[in-house]
Design an enzyme around this catalytic site. Structure first.
Site, PDB file in Angstrom:
ATOM      1  N   GLU A  71     -42.859 -36.997  75.103  1.00 44.45           N
ATOM      2  CA  GLU A  71     -41.271 -37.116  74.886  1.00 44.45           C
ATOM      3  C   GLU A  71     -41.026 -38.202  73.352  1.00 44.45           C
ATOM      4  O   GLU A  71     -41.814 -39.204  74.094  1.00 44.45           O
ATOM      5  CB  GLU A  71     -40.171 -36.862  75.653  1.00 44.45           C
ATOM      6  CG  GLU A  71     -40.523 -35.675  76.551  1.00 44.45           C
ATOM      7  CD  GLU A  71     -40.402 -36.278  77.512  1.00 44.45           C
ATOM      8  OE1 GLU A  71     -40.876 -36.562  77.905  1.00 44.45           O
ATOM      9  OE2 GLU A  71     -40.695 -34.900  78.341  1.00 44.45           O
ATOM     10  N   TYR A 118     -48.235 -40.082  66.032  1.00 41.59           N
ATOM     11  CA  TYR A 118     -48.374 -39.125  66.764  1.00 41.59           C
ATOM     12  C   TYR A 118     -48.743 -37.723  65.754  1.00 41.59           C
ATOM     13  O   TYR A 118     -49.437 -37.107  66.384  1.00 41.59           O
ATOM     14  CB  TYR A 118     -47.043 -38.114  67.815  1.00 41.59           C
ATOM     15  CG  TYR A 118     -46.937 -39.637  68.315  1.00 41.59           C
ATOM     16  CD1 TYR A 118     -47.822 -39.805  69.557  1.00 41.59           C
ATOM     17  CD2 TYR A 118     -45.783 -39.821  69.132  1.00 41.59           C
ATOM     18  CE1 TYR A 118     -48.097 -40.537  70.314  1.00 41.59           C
ATOM     19  CE2 TYR A 118     -45.323 -40.666  69.809  1.00 41.59           C
ATOM     20  CZ  TYR A 118     -47.046 -41.661  70.471  1.00 41.59           C
ATOM     21  OH  TYR A 118     -46.523 -42.326  71.493  1.00 41.59           O
TER      22      TYR A 118
END
Length: 140
Positions: A91, A103
């Protein structure tokens, strides 16, 4: 200094709402949890069956934008795959532009959304993006 106290101190440098030593002691004692640590950063991952989750990734502010975060993620990907995981989740706060870019460069894609997941010190909250990455399969 214990591992938990050392990484809690680093985590406190990296986050406004850091986890304490007790939290890290508990996490490190859980089955499937592994830590990859360098002098200026760490990644903590939990593997369960064929899935893994990045619990936290922390890099000291003075070491950011040096490639350390990407290196820790890559090491985590390799180790999670070696432990049998086929998919890695995490998350990230929707407003954390730097982490989202990190990411994305590593190949993660959005898999879900958790509304108002992160509480902020000023009383507001931020949504969390649930990201996932399919991991390379081990060769037989």
């Amino acid at each position: 200094m214990t591992t938990a106290s050392r990484i809690a101190a680093l985590h406190a440098e990296a986050f406004d709402a850091p986890w304490d030593e007790a939290a890290f002691t508990t996490l490190l004692a859980q089955a499937g949890v592994f830590l990859i640590e360098q002098a200026d950063g760490l990644i903590l991952i939990r593997t369960v069956a064929d899935e893994a989750e990045i619990l936290t990734l922390a890099v000291r502010p003075s070491a950011r934008r040096s490639g350390l975060g990407a290196q820790l993620v890559q090491q985590g990907v390799v180790e999670a795959a070696a432990r049998g995981a086929t998919r890695l989740f995490l998350e990230v706060a929707e407003d954390n532009v730097a982490a989202r870019a990190l990411y994305a460069r590593a190949g993660f894609a959005q898999a879900g959304l958790r509304r108002r997941y992160y509480a902020r010190a000023d009383g507001t909250s931020a949504d969390a993006l649930v990201l996932s990455l399919n991991l390379p399969q081990r060769l037989p």
